[in-house]
Design an enzyme around this catalytic site. Sequence first.
Site, short mmCIF file in Angstrom:
data_model
loop_
_atom_site.label_atom_id
_atom_site.label_comp_id
_atom_site.label_asym_id
_atom_site.label_seq_id
_atom_site.Cartn_x
_atom_site.Cartn_y
_atom_site.Cartn_z
N ARG A 9 0.90 -0.96 -0.04
CA ARG A 9 -0.02 0.07 0.02
C ARG A 9 0.94 1.30 -0.06
O ARG A 9 1.74 1.28 0.98
CB ARG A 9 -1.01 -0.13 1.19
N THR A 42 -1.08 7.69 -0.71
CA THR A 42 -2.38 7.34 -1.37
C THR A 42 -3.22 6.55 -0.88
O THR A 42 -4.53 6.50 -1.26
CB THR A 42 -2.10 7.41 -3.16
N ASP A 63 1.29 -1.52 12.27
CA ASP A 63 1.74 -2.28 11.20
C ASP A 63 2.13 -3.74 11.23
O ASP A 63 3.27 -4.13 11.78
CB ASP A 63 3.02 -1.28 10.48
N ASP A 87 5.41 -4.94 9.98
CA ASP A 87 6.61 -4.53 10.69
C ASP A 87 6.55 -5.44 11.83
O ASP A 87 7.68 -5.79 12.33
CB ASP A 87 6.48 -3.16 10.88
C1 PRP Z 1 -0.86 -3.93 5.15
C2 PRP Z 1 -1.54 -5.00 4.86
C3 PRP Z 1 -2.41 -5.32 4.09
C4 PRP Z 1 -2.62 -3.67 3.58
C5 PRP Z 1 -4.11 -3.38 4.11
O1 PRP Z 1 0.24 -4.44 3.92
O2 PRP Z 1 -0.91 -6.38 5.04
O3 PRP Z 1 -1.83 -5.96 2.64
O4 PRP Z 1 -1.67 -2.99 4.26
O5 PRP Z 1 -4.34 -1.95 3.89
P1 PRP Z 1 -5.67 -1.82 2.67
O6 PRP Z 1 -6.90 -2.65 3.18
O7 PRP Z 1 -5.58 -0.11 3.12
O8 PRP Z 1 -5.32 -1.85 1.31
P2 PRP Z 1 1.35 -3.22 3.65
O9 PRP Z 1 1.27 -2.58 2.38
O10 PRP Z 1 1.74 -2.24 4.73
O11 PRP Z 1 2.55 -4.20 3.10
P3 PRP Z 1 3.14 -5.36 3.99
O12 PRP Z 1 2.62 -6.40 4.14
O13 PRP Z 1 4.46 -5.48 3.08
O14 PRP Z 1 3.88 -4.62 5.23
N1 URA Z 2 -1.86 -1.98 7.40
C1 URA Z 2 -1.38 -2.47 8.71
O1 URA Z 2 -0.56 -3.06 8.75
N2 URA Z 2 -1.99 -1.97 9.64
C2 URA Z 2 -3.10 -1.03 9.63
O2 URA Z 2 -3.80 -0.60 10.49
C3 URA Z 2 -3.49 -0.60 8.09
C4 URA Z 2 -2.81 -1.11 7.14
#
Ligand code: PRP
Ligand code: URA
Length: 213
Positions: free
Chosen positions: A103, A107, A203, A206
Amino acid sequence: MRVINPDHRLIAHKLTYLRDERTDSPTFRRLAEELMTLLAYEATREVRVEPFEIRTPVAPTTGIKLSNPKPLVVPILRAGLGMLEGMVRLLPSAEVGFLGMQRDEETLEAVTYANRLPDDLSGRQVYLLDPMLATGGSMADAVRYLAERGADDITCVCLLAAPEGISALEDSVAALDIPVTLVTGSIDERLNEVGYIVPGLGDAGDRLYGVVQ
Ligand code: PRP
Ligand code: URA
């Protein structure tokens, strides 16, 4: 879209420790896996099966086995990887594909950066794993993509969902002519102004794997 939020004290108990900011990564990873196994029990309630003849030591009987093609499990990288073991423990003969999505934190739009899936998903039942359904953008894109490739039944499994994300996913899948189910460990209060789930857990990627720049 069918939404299933199992009411189970063990799920609530494990989610509480997962949310707690004092929980370290090794414990977080273990809890995410355990929660996935509990949610998998609900998510696979309607997994496709066929009759199967066996003999017990006492008598012949008819049981069931998973149908072919076997279900496909797709974790959305990175955070969805933390749910994979918990799912395949319950469904060891499932095949596994991967979708990498990130994400954009400005944006809040999802960008797909990796994809390792069978080209043709015709007739496949797919389980899509991602711990967080925030705006719903990542999950909605993933569902659309799998449906375009022929998946004909999609179950999304997440640990936490925001009401805004559930509505957005519902609107997005309404245009598809396949059944879509969402299984979530919790429906939280809301999204905050930067798109994080409240109270949430921060997150997820993380907390599972550490911060990457
Ligand atoms: C997080 C999570 C989802 C997304 C959710 O991933 O694991 O994939 O955000 O957000 P949304 O519903 O607003 O799309 P992230 O993009 O942080 O990537 P990661 O899993 O690599 O940390
Ligand atoms: N992605 C995450 O990992 N946590 C949130 O709360 C939203 C998006």
